[in-house]
Design a protein around this motif. Structure first.
Motif, PDB file in Angstrom:
ATOM      1  N   PRO A   1      -9.885   5.421  -3.571  1.00  0.00           N
ATOM      2  CA  PRO A   1      -8.930   4.728  -2.529  1.00  0.00           C
ATOM      3  C   PRO A   1      -8.004   3.586  -3.224  1.00  0.00           C
ATOM      4  O   PRO A   1      -7.061   3.274  -2.594  1.00  0.00           O
ATOM      5  CB  PRO A   1      -9.739   4.486  -1.295  1.00  0.00           C
ATOM      6  CG  PRO A   1     -11.181   4.477  -2.068  1.00  0.00           C
ATOM      7  CD  PRO A   1     -11.126   5.390  -3.167  1.00  0.00           C
TER       8      PRO A   1
ATOM      9  N   GLN B   1      -8.144   8.991  -0.747  1.00  0.00           N
ATOM     10  CA  GLN B   1      -8.770   7.968   0.087  1.00  0.00           C
ATOM     11  C   GLN B   1     -10.412   8.612  -0.128  1.00  0.00           C
ATOM     12  O   GLN B   1     -11.405   7.584  -0.118  1.00  0.00           O
ATOM     13  CB  GLN B   1      -8.310   8.284   1.634  1.00  0.00           C
ATOM     14  CG  GLN B   1      -7.207   7.513   1.944  1.00  0.00           C
ATOM     15  CD  GLN B   1      -6.948   7.756   3.245  1.00  0.00           C
ATOM     16  OE1 GLN B   1      -6.977   8.743   3.855  1.00  0.00           O
ATOM     17  NE2 GLN B   1      -6.116   6.860   3.951  1.00  0.00           N
TER      18      GLN B   1
ATOM     19  N   LEU C   1      -4.310   3.571  -3.875  1.00  0.00           N
ATOM     20  CA  LEU C   1      -3.291   3.475  -2.775  1.00  0.00           C
ATOM     21  C   LEU C   1      -3.101   2.275  -2.296  1.00  0.00           C
ATOM     22  O   LEU C   1      -2.311   1.686  -1.645  1.00  0.00           O
ATOM     23  CB  LEU C   1      -4.039   4.112  -1.548  1.00  0.00           C
ATOM     24  CG  LEU C   1      -4.258   5.649  -1.496  1.00  0.00           C
ATOM     25  CD1 LEU C   1      -4.896   6.090  -0.379  1.00  0.00           C
ATOM     26  CD2 LEU C   1      -3.069   6.562  -1.563  1.00  0.00           C
TER      27      LEU C   1
ATOM     28  N   THR D   1       0.696  -1.026  -0.017  1.00  0.00           N
ATOM     29  CA  THR D   1      -0.175   0.072  -0.045  1.00  0.00           C
ATOM     30  C   THR D   1       0.828   1.324  -0.090  1.00  0.00           C
ATOM     31  O   THR D   1       2.123   1.268   0.038  1.00  0.00           O
ATOM     32  CB  THR D   1      -1.027   0.114   1.317  1.00  0.00           C
ATOM     33  OG1 THR D   1      -0.300  -0.041   2.431  1.00  0.00           O
ATOM     34  CG2 THR D   1      -1.545  -1.056   1.042  1.00  0.00           C
TER      35      THR D   1
ATOM     36  N   GLN E   1      -3.059  12.112   0.215  1.00  0.00           N
ATOM     37  CA  GLN E   1      -3.805  10.894   0.853  1.00  0.00           C
ATOM     38  C   GLN E   1      -5.222  11.055   1.085  1.00  0.00           C
ATOM     39  O   GLN E   1      -5.893  10.236   0.764  1.00  0.00           O
ATOM     40  CB  GLN E   1      -2.930  10.488   2.268  1.00  0.00           C
ATOM     41  CG  GLN E   1      -3.141   9.381   2.814  1.00  0.00           C
ATOM     42  CD  GLN E   1      -2.529   8.313   2.087  1.00  0.00           C
ATOM     43  OE1 GLN E   1      -1.789   8.550   1.248  1.00  0.00           O
ATOM     44  NE2 GLN E   1      -2.918   6.984   2.683  1.00  0.00           N
TER      45      GLN E   1
END
Length: 476
Positions: A301, A297, A304, A285, A293
């Protein structure tokens, strides 16, 4: 614009907009201020350690004039870039800037100016200044191969000048130089009068240096000496594993002792070739700076998470060995993508690390160009600056990361520069330790075999631009 780049820069929207609206600059060279604006815009947006650099805060400058007044104190784009790097000695040893992105692109493609002699530099025993070099391996079709340079050769002078801690950079930077060979005994060199002249040329390194299948009783052990994670060779890498399968290989020794890293995607492919995990399993990840980030997210997401693969980027099915155990040879020159493979496989299979501690690099970079979306297309024609800053750190599926001091081997064994052996030969000391452990099914001694204690200073890959890097290719 690609969804990946749809981030918010809070109060710096004005600065980003102003500094990325380019004029028709085909016949104009960018000034320092224009380049510095690009540097700030990219570092503010993407730099992994943004939160640790006060001047990169989104509300640090009210407008473009304030920003330009600040960075006018720096005498070059390079010094301004360096001022934005966090904790260079330990945390970020790897972010770089190039004044010519064509040169950077060539490096990322594995095209470098070198003479084919890959080496390490070691402090001479009993001396605070003297250094000697040892040849790690020789690239095919290079000056070093034509001049019959061989692994294990020792040299202690260049152009008749004794190599020292203070002069090795300058001596080795020359396009053509002559190495003075020496004999090594207990860490001390003695010149033997032999010399070899080497000339650098543009070389495309094939990272698949040595492949062997070793018969050990009923065991068939595949051996791969792999020197860099270059995506151009992914199909050939897959072919190596297809050949291993065809020959009935049941064990694998992956030699990453001089592998400084490369493509994240290729690291995922290599790990997948070894273990054959389902493509639903998490390989690694990513953790970006807080702004990126949060945006990822909230929106995508899945970006990631890196999953195991079952095919190359060209769509070729991977020839997976489906192993539950692998031996990986490492040294302090094993970095970045090499460490990513070890760390990412560890939760799933038995990874037996043999050799020395790795370099300790778990971060990856991306290439940023001076364009509205930081991509190559639309780059400012008035200059060729590009950055390769650290933008993310990798974690394995159970969250392990931040191995600043490297990954520690299960079987500790330093290389003996007086007895390096032949890569791929079953008597080569580090490979021999792996073969012994395979033969004894993991019951071999885990203690280090005593040898002369050396202080290795640096390797040739670390002296090359971008030598110990891990980078991510952004999706289109």
């Amino acid at each position: 614009m690609n969804q990946f780049f749809k981030y918010t820069l809070v109060s710096l929207v004005t600065i980003a907009t102003l500094s990325s609206c380019f004029k028709d600059n085909d016949d104009v060279f960018a000034g320092k201020s224009e380049i510095n604006n690009f540097i700030y815009r990219g570092m503010n947006a993407f730099y992994l350690y943004k939160a640790d650099v006060d001047v990169l805060a989104n509300d640090r400058f009210a407008n473009l004039e304030e920003l330009e007044a600040y960075h006018s104190q720096f005498d070059s784009p390079e010094t301004f870039f360096e001022s934005l790097v966090f904790d260079r000695p330990r945390t970020d040893r790897f972010s770089v800037i190039f004044d010519d992105y064509v040169a950077l692109e060539n490096i990322l493609a594995g095209n470098t100016l070198n003479n084919g002699m890959k080496f390490g530099l070691v402090g001479e025993t009993g001396s605070a200044t003297d250094v000697f070099g040892y040849v790690r391996y020789v690239q095919p079709n290079t000056s070093a191969e034509r001049e019959n340079v061989e692994r294990g050769m020792i040299f202690n002078s260049i152009n008749g000048i004794r190599i020292s801690r203070d002069n090795f950079n300058a001596l080795l930077a020359q396009t053509t130089y002559t190495i003075g060979l020496a004999d090594l005994n207990a860490g001390v060199t003695t010149s033997n009068g032999l010399e070899i002249t080497l000339t650098k040329e543009v070389v495309q390194e094939n990272p698949i240096l040595v492949t062997e299948v070793i018969d050990q009783g009923t065991q068939k052990i595949g051996y791969l000496m792999y020197t860099g994670f270059l995506s151009q060779f992914d199909e050939q890498l897959n072919g190596v594993f297809a050949d291993f399968i065809a020959q009935g290989v049941t064990h694998l020794v992956l030699d990453l002792r001089y592998n400084g890293g490369g493509s994240v995607n290729t690291a995922i492919i290599l790990g997948s070739l070894i273990s054959g995990n389902p493509i639903t399993d998490v390989y690694s990840t990513e953790e970006w700076n807080p702004d990126i980030q949060a945006q990822l997210q909230a929106s995508t997401p899945e970006r990631l998470v890196n999953l195991f693969k079952n095919q190359t980027n060209s769509g070729t099915t991977l020839s997976t060995l489906d192993l539950n155990k692998v031996h990986i040879i490492t040294t302090g020159s094993s970095a970045s993508a090499s460490e990513l493979v070890i760390n990412s496989l560890d939760p799933y299979i038995n990874v037996v690390q043999v050799g020395d501690d790795t370099a300790g690099k778990f971060q990856a970079s991306i290439t940023l160009y001076d364009s509205p979306d930081f991509r190559r297309s639309g780059a400012n024609p008035a200059h060729r600056y590009a950055m390769q800053p650290l933008v993310l750190k990798s974690l394995n599926s159970v969250g392990n990361t931040d191995y600043f001091d490297g990954l520690v081997p299960d079987i500790a064994q330093n290389e003996d520069f007086e007895n390096l052996g032949i890569l791929g030969d079953m008597n080569e000391p580090l490979l021999a330790r792996c073969l012994e452990d395979i033969l004894l099914n993991g019951r071999s001694s885990r203690s280090s075999i005593p040898s002369v204690s050396y202080e290795e200073i640096i390797g040739s890959n670390e002296l090359e631009p971008f030598g110990n890097q891990m980078w991510k290719e952004l999706p289109n």
